[in-house]
Scaffold this motif. Structure first.
Motif, mmCIF file in Angstrom:
data_model
loop_
_atom_site.group_PDB
_atom_site.id
_atom_site.type_symbol
_atom_site.label_atom_id
_atom_site.label_comp_id
_atom_site.label_asym_id
_atom_site.label_seq_id
_atom_site.Cartn_x
_atom_site.Cartn_y
_atom_site.Cartn_z
ATOM 1 N N HIS A 236 93.107 102.049 65.661
ATOM 2 C CA HIS A 236 94.474 101.645 65.331
ATOM 3 C C HIS A 236 94.843 102.136 63.921
ATOM 4 N N GLY A 237 93.882 101.983 62.975
ATOM 5 C CA GLY A 237 94.123 102.427 61.596
ATOM 6 C C GLY A 237 94.255 103.946 61.514
ATOM 7 N N TYR A 238 93.448 104.658 62.300
ATOM 8 C CA TYR A 238 93.523 106.126 62.320
ATOM 9 C C TYR A 238 94.922 106.580 62.741
ATOM 10 N N VAL A 239 95.458 105.956 63.774
ATOM 11 C CA VAL A 239 96.777 106.366 64.283
ATOM 12 C C VAL A 239 97.870 106.016 63.265
ATOM 13 N N LEU A 240 97.736 104.864 62.621
ATOM 14 C CA LEU A 240 98.705 104.502 61.568
ATOM 15 C C LEU A 240 98.670 105.540 60.441
ATOM 16 N N ASP A 241 97.460 105.970 60.054
ATOM 17 C CA ASP A 241 97.345 106.975 58.986
ATOM 18 C C ASP A 241 97.945 108.310 59.411
ATOM 19 N N ARG A 242 97.690 108.683 60.665
ATOM 20 C CA ARG A 242 98.121 110.026 61.099
ATOM 21 C C ARG A 242 99.621 110.090 61.386
ATOM 22 N N PHE A 243 100.147 109.029 61.986
ATOM 23 C CA PHE A 243 101.550 109.082 62.419
ATOM 24 C C PHE A 243 102.451 108.073 61.706
ATOM 25 N N GLY A 244 101.872 107.115 60.993
ATOM 26 C CA GLY A 244 102.701 106.104 60.324
ATOM 27 C C GLY A 244 103.266 105.075 61.290
ATOM 28 N N VAL A 245 102.823 105.116 62.549
ATOM 29 C CA VAL A 245 103.287 104.151 63.553
ATOM 30 C C VAL A 245 102.101 103.733 64.416
ATOM 31 N N SER A 246 102.317 102.721 65.251
ATOM 32 C CA SER A 246 101.255 102.249 66.142
ATOM 33 C C SER A 246 101.022 103.246 67.280
ATOM 34 N N ASP A 247 99.903 103.055 67.985
ATOM 35 C CA ASP A 247 99.626 103.871 69.183
ATOM 36 C C ASP A 247 100.798 103.828 70.158
ATOM 37 N N SER A 248 101.342 102.639 70.386
ATOM 38 C CA SER A 248 102.383 102.485 71.414
ATOM 39 C C SER A 248 103.601 103.336 71.077
ATOM 40 N N VAL A 249 104.006 103.303 69.789
ATOM 41 C CA VAL A 249 105.183 104.087 69.383
ATOM 42 C C VAL A 249 104.848 105.578 69.494
ATOM 43 N N ALA A 250 103.658 105.955 68.991
ATOM 44 C CA ALA A 250 103.277 107.373 69.046
ATOM 45 C C ALA A 250 103.202 107.856 70.495
ATOM 46 N N LEU A 251 102.549 107.077 71.363
ATOM 47 C CA LEU A 251 102.418 107.497 72.765
ATOM 48 C C LEU A 251 103.793 107.570 73.441
ATOM 49 N N SER A 252 104.691 106.668 73.067
ATOM 50 C CA SER A 252 106.022 106.715 73.688
ATOM 51 C C SER A 252 106.772 107.963 73.221
ATOM 52 N N ARG A 253 106.586 108.375 71.943
ATOM 53 C CA ARG A 253 107.260 109.591 71.457
ATOM 54 C C ARG A 253 106.751 110.841 72.171
ATOM 55 N N PHE A 254 105.481 110.836 72.548
ATOM 56 C CA PHE A 254 104.919 111.990 73.271
ATOM 57 C C PHE A 254 105.184 111.902 74.779
ATOM 58 N N GLY A 255 105.866 110.855 75.218
ATOM 59 C CA GLY A 255 106.151 110.717 76.653
ATOM 60 C C GLY A 255 104.936 110.287 77.452
ATOM 61 N N LEU A 256 103.963 109.650 76.780
ATOM 62 C CA LEU A 256 102.732 109.259 77.480
ATOM 63 C C LEU A 256 102.710 107.772 77.820
ATOM 64 N N ALA A 257 103.446 106.954 77.063
ATOM 65 C CA ALA A 257 103.613 105.538 77.440
ATOM 66 C C ALA A 257 104.888 105.478 78.264
ATOM 67 N N ARG A 258 104.740 105.417 79.561
ATOM 68 C CA ARG A 258 105.878 105.516 80.481
ATOM 69 C C ARG A 258 105.630 104.586 81.669
ATOM 70 N N ASP A 259 106.522 104.624 82.650
ATOM 71 C CA ASP A 259 106.401 103.719 83.796
ATOM 72 C C ASP A 259 105.024 103.903 84.458
ATOM 73 N N HIS A 260 104.285 102.822 84.586
ATOM 74 C CA HIS A 260 102.974 102.792 85.245
ATOM 75 C C HIS A 260 101.867 103.533 84.495
ATOM 76 N N SER A 261 102.088 103.857 83.202
ATOM 77 C CA SER A 261 100.947 104.335 82.401
ATOM 78 C C SER A 261 99.916 103.207 82.298
ATOM 79 N N VAL A 262 98.633 103.599 82.299
ATOM 80 C CA VAL A 262 97.551 102.616 82.199
ATOM 81 C C VAL A 262 96.938 102.753 80.809
ATOM 82 N N LEU A 263 97.205 101.770 79.954
ATOM 83 C CA LEU A 263 96.755 101.832 78.562
ATOM 84 C C LEU A 263 95.594 100.859 78.396
ATOM 85 N N ALA A 264 94.427 101.413 78.053
ATOM 86 C CA ALA A 264 93.232 100.575 78.021
ATOM 87 C C ALA A 264 93.138 99.806 76.708
#
Ligand code: GUN
Ligand code: FE
Length: 456
Positions: A236-264
């Motif tokens: 979680h800290g790595y993603v904040l450092d790299r993108f300045g946002v959480s995984d969820s925000v970053a994944l949504s910007r890349f189009g990877l957090a979407r309908d029926h995505s399975v996030l472990a």
């Protein structure tokens, strides 16, 4: 027109909602040639000839859905949990997964793993393969062969820091092309049971170009997406450092957090993340046992459900050392109770835990059936017309019956005077093992792995 091919009579236990245990004694389920349920009726109404009559100690349950399995990690199940996630990956896991370049080795794993999960009632599994196309497609073939419903993904990982040189896609563009080819190859198997799933391992293992390319592939192919999300402090800290946002925000910007995505995992998801993912239709694979070792925190399950987030359960083989989803259900109850009460006895009881976090066996079983199905958009988990007939039986023994003396201590025991249906159900969720599981059906067909202990 649908033709009825199988008729089963017995007692049905299921959890149509997260709060309700539905008990239907002496019912008849009819299954069509398309693998879906045609009808569920009391035996006094439906007089059709019965193919399988479950005896009194046997119950029928909806099949279990494991949302998060790393197939190549099966040989290390139960070992290597002495290190934190980042070191565990580089020391044990990447070297093991890299061996799946050898298709014979990979196939030996798939041939052991898929029947082992079926024998535990896992009728649907969501798999990470390895980075190798042949091994990943062979995993899909193993699922077709053993008749397990499955989502199978080629793992994509190209980041020069987040991966070792011996186990890495050569470039983002080659990784996207390999993932696209694996989708085509799995679809070409033309099985109604097995689907491809786009699988960026997690943000630290992927360059921006790869994440972007796989987001575009998700749109172009229509395949579902799986990845790890806000698993622990380090990630979680790595993603904040790299993108300045959480995984969820970053994944949504890349189009990877979407309908029926399975996030472990999602152990570190904030309330804003939970709301965002819920709005996007993504779901969380809650992996309670793995999180004990790697997660640094307990996933806020009740908060997630209250925000309308889709949630199911995952074993996270081999970060979680337990392959059976009934046991994973029990672990999800256990960790929820520890979150609720808290764990540091030096704190006063009023400050020790997070109130209203506890779940019970009914909610846990709902997560492993209906919850997982809703994450995937799958018509399974309920005994209702139109749903896939994915199901298994559990046989209990009467411990007061002297004919069962040989089995006492080895099989799930019931005390008929004490155990009403809710208690039997709790015992099944907390204590049933593969020895207690008899038939297993996927898409209306009896599958390998199930042992006919209880047929009539
Ligand atoms: N994050 C990236 N890869 C993995 C993995 O294999 N297991 C777990 N638990 N977390 C991961
Ligand atoms: Fe994982």
């Amino acid at each position: 027109m649908t033709i009825v091919t199988t008729t089963i009579r017995g007692t049905l236990l299921s959890t149509p909602t997260s709060e309700v245990l539905d008990v239907r004694e002496d019912h008849v389920v009819t299954v069509g040639d398309d693998g879906r349920i045609v009808s569920v009726e009391p035996a006094e109404i439906n007089h059709a000839p019965v193919d399988i009559h479950l005896d009194r100690g046997t119950v029928l349950l909806p099949g279990l859905i494991d949302l998060h399995v790393h197939a190549p990690q099966w040989p290390q199940l139960g070992t290597g949990l002495d290190l934190p996630l980042d070191e565990w990956l580089f020391r044990y896991t990447f070297p093991l997964e890299a061996r799946c370049a050898d298709l014979g080795f990979a196939n030996s794993i798939w041939s052991a793993l898929v029947p082992a999960l079926l024998a535990r009632g896992t009728t649907t599994a969501v798999y990470y393969g390895s980075i190798h196309e042949p091994a990943t497609v062979a995993l899909a073939e193993a699922c077709v062969r053993h008749r397990q419903r499955a989502y199978v993904g080629r793992v994509a990982m190209d980041h020069p820091q987040g991966t070792p040189a011996f186990y890495r896609d050569p470039s983002a563009s080659e990784a996207v092309a390999a993932s696209a080819r694996s989708i085509e190859a799995i679809r070409a198997l033309d099985s109604p049971l097995v689907q491809p799933i786009i699988t960026p391992r997690f943000i630290p293992a992927c360059t921006d170009a790869l994440l972007e390319g796989l987001g575009e592939l998700a749109t172009a192919s229509g395949a579902l997406v799986q990845t790890h999300c806000s698993e622990n402090d380090w990630e979680h800290g790595y993603v904040l450092d790299r993108f300045g946002v959480s995984d969820s925000v970053a994944l949504s910007r890349f189009g990877l957090a979407r309908d029926h995505s399975v996030l472990a995992h999602g152990c570190l998801l904030s309330d804003d993340d939970l709301t965002l993912l819920s709005r996007l239709g993504a779901g969380v694979a809650h992996c309670p046992l793995s999180n004990v070792y790697f997660g640094n925190a307990v996933f806020p399950l009740r908060r997630a459900l209250e925000r309308g987030l889709r949630v199911g359960l995952g074993s996270d083989i081999a970060g979680g050392a337990e392959p059976g989803m009934l046991a994973v259900c029990a672990h999800s109850v256990n960790v929820s109770r520890m979150l609720d009460d808290g764990v540091d006895q030096r704190l006063g009881s009023e400050r020790r835990g997070v109130a209203d976090s506890a779940i019970d066996a009914t909610t846990a079983f709902w997560l492993a059936t209906v919850g997982g199905a809703e994450v995937l958009g799958l018509e399974a988990g309920r005994f209702e017309p139109g749903q896939w007939f994915d199901a298994f039986t559990v046989t209990t023994i009467d411990e007061t019956d002297r004919h069962n003396l040989d089995l006492v201590g080895t099989r799930l025991g019931i005390w008929p005077d004490l155990d009403d249906w809710p208690r039997r159900f709790e015992k099944i969720v907390r204590r049933a093992t593969p020895a207690d599981i008899g038939h297993v059906w996927v898409g209306g067909q009896a599958v390998s792995g199930g042992r006919a202990l209880s047929g009539g």
